[in-house]
Each structure stands twice: as C-alpha cells, then as structure tokens.
Design an enzyme around this catalytic site. Sequence first.
Site, PDB file in Angstrom:
ATOM      1  N   ALA A  71     100.099  40.263  65.952  1.00 33.22           N
ATOM      2  CA  ALA A  71      99.917  39.215  64.948  1.00 33.22           C
ATOM      3  C   ALA A  71      99.089  39.772  63.740  1.00 33.22           C
ATOM      4  O   ALA A  71      98.424  40.613  63.563  1.00 33.22           O
ATOM      5  CB  ALA A  71      98.789  38.350  65.895  1.00 33.22           C
ATOM      6  N   GLY A 116     100.720  41.670  69.824  1.00 34.57           N
ATOM      7  CA  GLY A 116     101.793  40.879  69.936  1.00 34.57           C
ATOM      8  C   GLY A 116     103.253  41.663  69.846  1.00 34.57           C
ATOM      9  O   GLY A 116     104.338  41.335  70.214  1.00 34.57           O
ATOM     10  N   GLU A 119     103.722  43.033  73.177  1.00 40.34           N
ATOM     11  CA  GLU A 119     104.202  41.739  73.989  1.00 40.34           C
ATOM     12  C   GLU A 119     105.624  41.411  73.806  1.00 40.34           C
ATOM     13  O   GLU A 119     106.191  40.881  74.725  1.00 40.34           O
ATOM     14  CB  GLU A 119     103.256  40.477  73.679  1.00 40.34           C
ATOM     15  CG  GLU A 119     101.753  40.987  74.312  1.00 40.34           C
ATOM     16  CD  GLU A 119     100.650  40.011  74.169  1.00 40.34           C
ATOM     17  OE1 GLU A 119     100.372  39.882  72.794  1.00 40.34           O
ATOM     18  OE2 GLU A 119     100.222  39.223  74.883  1.00 40.34           O
ATOM     19  N   GLU A 139      93.974  44.077  71.702  1.00 42.32           N
ATOM     20  CA  GLU A 139      93.420  42.834  71.274  1.00 42.32           C
ATOM     21  C   GLU A 139      91.812  42.687  71.611  1.00 42.32           C
ATOM     22  O   GLU A 139      91.030  42.363  70.834  1.00 42.32           O
ATOM     23  CB  GLU A 139      94.120  41.723  72.069  1.00 42.32           C
ATOM     24  CG  GLU A 139      95.402  41.238  71.424  1.00 42.32           C
ATOM     25  CD  GLU A 139      96.580  41.966  72.035  1.00 42.32           C
ATOM     26  OE1 GLU A 139      96.307  42.871  72.672  1.00 42.32           O
ATOM     27  OE2 GLU A 139      97.814  41.477  71.801  1.00 42.32           O
TER      28      GLU A 139
HETATM   29  C1  LIG Z   1      98.621  37.447  70.652  1.00 37.38           C
HETATM   30  C2  LIG Z   1      98.753  38.557  69.647  1.00 37.38           C
HETATM   31  C3  LIG Z   1      97.420  39.089  69.189  1.00 37.38           C
HETATM   32  C4  LIG Z   1      97.735  40.289  68.277  1.00 37.38           C
HETATM   33  O1  LIG Z   1      98.638  41.002  68.124  1.00 37.38           O
HETATM   34  S1  LIG Z   1      96.272  40.878  67.564  1.00 37.38           S
HETATM   35  C5  LIG Z   1      96.812  42.214  66.805  1.00 37.38           C
HETATM   36  C6  LIG Z   1      96.792  43.461  67.645  1.00 37.38           C
HETATM   37  N1  LIG Z   1      97.295  44.533  66.703  1.00 37.38           N
HETATM   38  C7  LIG Z   1      96.245  45.476  66.473  1.00 37.38           C
HETATM   39  O2  LIG Z   1      95.105  45.149  66.760  1.00 37.38           O
HETATM   40  C8  LIG Z   1      97.139  46.660  65.725  1.00 37.38           C
HETATM   41  C9  LIG Z   1      96.307  46.711  64.227  1.00 37.38           C
HETATM   42  N2  LIG Z   1      96.646  47.891  63.559  1.00 37.38           N
HETATM   43  C10 LIG Z   1      96.283  49.272  63.840  1.00 37.38           C
HETATM   44  O3  LIG Z   1      95.565  49.321  64.471  1.00 37.38           O
HETATM   45  C11 LIG Z   1      96.728  50.148  62.737  1.00 37.38           C
HETATM   46  O4  LIG Z   1      97.529  49.457  61.692  1.00 37.38           O
HETATM   47  C12 LIG Z   1      97.623  51.379  63.604  1.00 37.38           C
HETATM   48  C13 LIG Z   1      96.934  51.879  64.783  1.00 37.38           C
HETATM   49  C14 LIG Z   1      98.900  50.530  64.244  1.00 37.38           C
HETATM   50  C15 LIG Z   1      98.417  52.256  62.449  1.00 37.38           C
HETATM   51  O5  LIG Z   1      97.195  52.841  61.901  1.00 37.38           O
HETATM   52  P1  LIG Z   1      97.499  53.468  60.376  1.00 37.38           P
HETATM   53  O6  LIG Z   1      98.452  54.437  60.552  1.00 37.38           O
HETATM   54  O7  LIG Z   1      96.095  53.977  60.059  1.00 37.38           O
HETATM   55  O8  LIG Z   1      97.977  52.475  59.553  1.00 37.38           O
HETATM   56  P2  LIG Z   1      97.172  51.168  58.739  1.00 37.38           P
HETATM   57  O9  LIG Z   1      96.817  51.438  57.440  1.00 37.38           O
HETATM   58  O10 LIG Z   1      96.380  50.584  59.430  1.00 37.38           O
HETATM   59  O11 LIG Z   1      98.582  50.109  58.578  1.00 37.38           O
HETATM   60  C16 LIG Z   1      99.151  49.865  57.425  1.00 37.38           C
HETATM   61  C17 LIG Z   1      98.967  48.423  56.800  1.00 37.38           C
HETATM   62  O12 LIG Z   1      99.183  47.436  57.698  1.00 37.38           O
HETATM   63  C18 LIG Z   1      98.021  46.730  57.893  1.00 37.38           C
HETATM   64  N3  LIG Z   1      97.959  46.324  59.307  1.00 37.38           N
HETATM   65  C19 LIG Z   1      98.270  46.971  60.498  1.00 37.38           C
HETATM   66  N4  LIG Z   1      98.388  45.998  61.585  1.00 37.38           N
HETATM   67  C20 LIG Z   1      98.057  44.651  61.135  1.00 37.38           C
HETATM   68  C21 LIG Z   1      97.826  43.649  61.828  1.00 37.38           C
HETATM   69  N5  LIG Z   1      97.909  43.564  63.190  1.00 37.38           N
HETATM   70  N6  LIG Z   1      97.647  42.475  60.971  1.00 37.38           N
HETATM   71  C22 LIG Z   1      97.360  42.543  59.657  1.00 37.38           C
HETATM   72  N7  LIG Z   1      97.657  43.766  58.862  1.00 37.38           N
HETATM   73  C23 LIG Z   1      97.856  44.988  59.843  1.00 37.38           C
HETATM   74  C24 LIG Z   1      96.791  47.750  57.760  1.00 37.38           C
HETATM   75  O13 LIG Z   1      95.546  46.783  57.569  1.00 37.38           O
HETATM   76  C25 LIG Z   1      97.161  48.027  56.538  1.00 37.38           C
HETATM   77  O14 LIG Z   1      97.108  47.382  55.458  1.00 37.38           O
HETATM   78  P3  LIG Z   1      96.652  47.964  54.211  1.00 37.38           P
HETATM   79  O15 LIG Z   1      97.479  48.953  53.514  1.00 37.38           O
HETATM   80  O16 LIG Z   1      96.511  46.882  53.059  1.00 37.38           O
HETATM   81  O17 LIG Z   1      95.373  48.835  54.474  1.00 37.38           O
END
Ligand code: A1D88
Length: 265
Positions: A71, A116, A119, A139
């Site tokens: 998400a 997600g 998922e 999450e």
């Molecule tokens: C029912 C469903 C619920 C859900 O799905 S809740 C969401 C669950 N997902 C997460 O918690 C994953 C969140 N993301 C991360 O933990 C990290 O990413 C990674 C470990 C996958 C990769 O880390 P790295 O290599 O350091 O990349 P980065 O700089 O974090 O990501 C590149 C850009 O992508 C944005 N981003 C990543 N995941 C999300 C997300 N889920 N929602 C919104 N933005 C996201 C970041 O913030 C950043 O952005 P910028 O370059 O502006 O700093």
Amino acid sequence: MTAPVKSTCDKLKLEIIDHTALVTIDNPAANTWDTESLPALKTLVEDLNADRDIWALVLTGAGEKFFSAGADLKLFADGSPDTAREMSQYFGEGFECLADFRGVSIAAMNGFAMGGGLEVALACDIRIAEEQAQMALPEAKVGLLPCAGGTQRLSWLVGEGWAKKMILCGERIDAAKAEHIGLVEEVVAKGGAKDRAIALAAQVGQQSPISVTYCKELIHEARDNAMGSALPNERQKFVDLFGTHDQKEGVNAFLEKRKPEWKNA
Ligand SMILES: C/C=C/C(=O)SCCNC(=O)CCNC(=O)[C@H](O)C(C)(C)COP(=O)(O)OP(=O)(O)OC[C@H]1O[C@@H](n2cnc3c(N)ncnc32)[C@H](O)[C@@H]1OP(=O)(O)O
C-alpha cells in the site's frame, strides 16, 4: 467478436501474449497500490475472466527494484477508520477477484515484494522470484496489519510457524529462503522472472482451460471453507487499528525515516 480487454488505469499496464495477459504494476517509485490501481485491478481481472481466449495471467512490477512495496503508506499517514475501511475493501475486492481468476495466475517477482505487494503474489496461483528479490509482511512494523489476505494465505502456504515469524517478528526473507519454505515455487536469475512466468503460462495453455478452471476451484475449496469469516475479520481489525496512536506513529515514522515510539495504545 468481443472488444480486446484494456486496462482502465495507467498504473496497471496490460499486454496480451497469445492466451496470456501480462499485467505490470507501474507506479513509481515502489509500485505501490492505491485507490486507483486496486479497483482497476478488479475491473481488469473481471474483464479478463469474461474473455474466453485468456487462459493465464502473469503479474510483474515495472523497473528492476520493486515487484511492489504494498500500500502507498502516504495514504495512511493521517488516515481515519473510514480511509482504512475504504482501502481494506479495495484490497479485499481486488485481490480476491485475482485469487478467483478463472485461469492460472503467476506472480513474476522481480524485486521487493512487501506488505500488499507480497499479498498480491499470495493471491496468485504460482510465484516465481528473481534471486535478488526480498519479501516480507512488515505491516506491524508501521502499526498496521496485512489486511489483503496475508494472515490467511501465508499461513496456508508456508504453515503457521513461518507465517508467525514473518508477520509477528517482521522477518524479511530472500528468494532462496522463500523457495526453501514453500513461499515461492521457483527462483530464477535477475531479470528472468517475467520470461519464465510467460513460458510457464504457455505450458498451462497445453492443458484444457476448462479442466484447469475446475481443478483450481477444487484445490481452493478446502482452504476457502476453512477460512470462514477470516478475510472480513482481517479487514475489520485493520480498520480498528486506525483508532490507535501506534498506527499513526508507525506510518509517520516510516515516512519521516525514523524509528517509531510505540505506546501499545
Ligand atoms: C494491506 C496492505 C498494507 C500495506 O501494504 S502497508 C505497506 C507495507 N510495505 C512496507 O512497509 C514497505 C515499505 N518500504 C520499505 O520498507 C522500503 O522501501 C524497502 C525495504 C522495500 C526498500 O528500501 P530502500 O532500498 O531503502 O528504498 P526506499 O528508499 O525506502 O524506497 C524508494 C522510495 O519508495 C518509497 N516507498 C517505498 N515503499 C513505500 C510505500 N509502501 N509507500 C509509500 N512509499 C514507499 C520510499 O519512501 C522512497 O521514497 P523517497 O525516494 O521519496 O524517499
């Protein structure tokens, strides 16, 4: 002759290759899901289901780094229970429609599959991961819970122990471990998931499509009966979290790139 199926959303690209629909999640930077792409996924799968010439669906992510990071967390930063209800309904409808796709669905996991993003792969029939791919249901690390079938489908696929290690301990695993525990069915070299999935989809095409549909329904029957009301309950608990301090703290800490301070409240 029926009109060719089209995607209604730029964040989901569609290409038809023989009897296979190749769907690419294309939402930079992290191929996240939102209020446009989730309903569009449902519409797309419904339209593909209605096209008797489509027998398989391959789902992958655009770019080299992310299959999907789940998400879009920006939507949850100051989200209300109503936001959560809307999002969990979109997730539920989109991914359940995919899980019930008439043909065979294959996730070609070309990078991070988080929340997600994992998922949606769990809602597919088969998962092929590139060797550098990493996956988690993180999450709870951001004060949320997997509300798109993850608590149920992961447990069914890998058993309760690994599901608990991943969901409750936030353990992120690589593709080799995922294959070892039965979370993915195949691991391929970097850049190879999409082609391998399309080849497997072509193999499916050598079987009778109607036999495939019936077999899939039967394979799902035991699990779906046992799940009972678990999927709606999962969505309700997701909504409940949005009345807590820790949900806001977790999401905002991620967006502000800091450690969350939990209150257990
Ligand atoms: C029912 C469903 C619920 C859900 O799905 S809740 C969401 C669950 N997902 C997460 O918690 C994953 C969140 N993301 C991360 O933990 C990290 O990413 C990674 C470990 C996958 C990769 O880390 P790295 O290599 O350091 O990349 P980065 O700089 O974090 O990501 C590149 C850009 O992508 C944005 N981003 C990543 N995941 C999300 C997300 N889920 N929602 C919104 N933005 C996201 C970041 O913030 C950043 O952005 P910028 O370059 O502006 O700093």
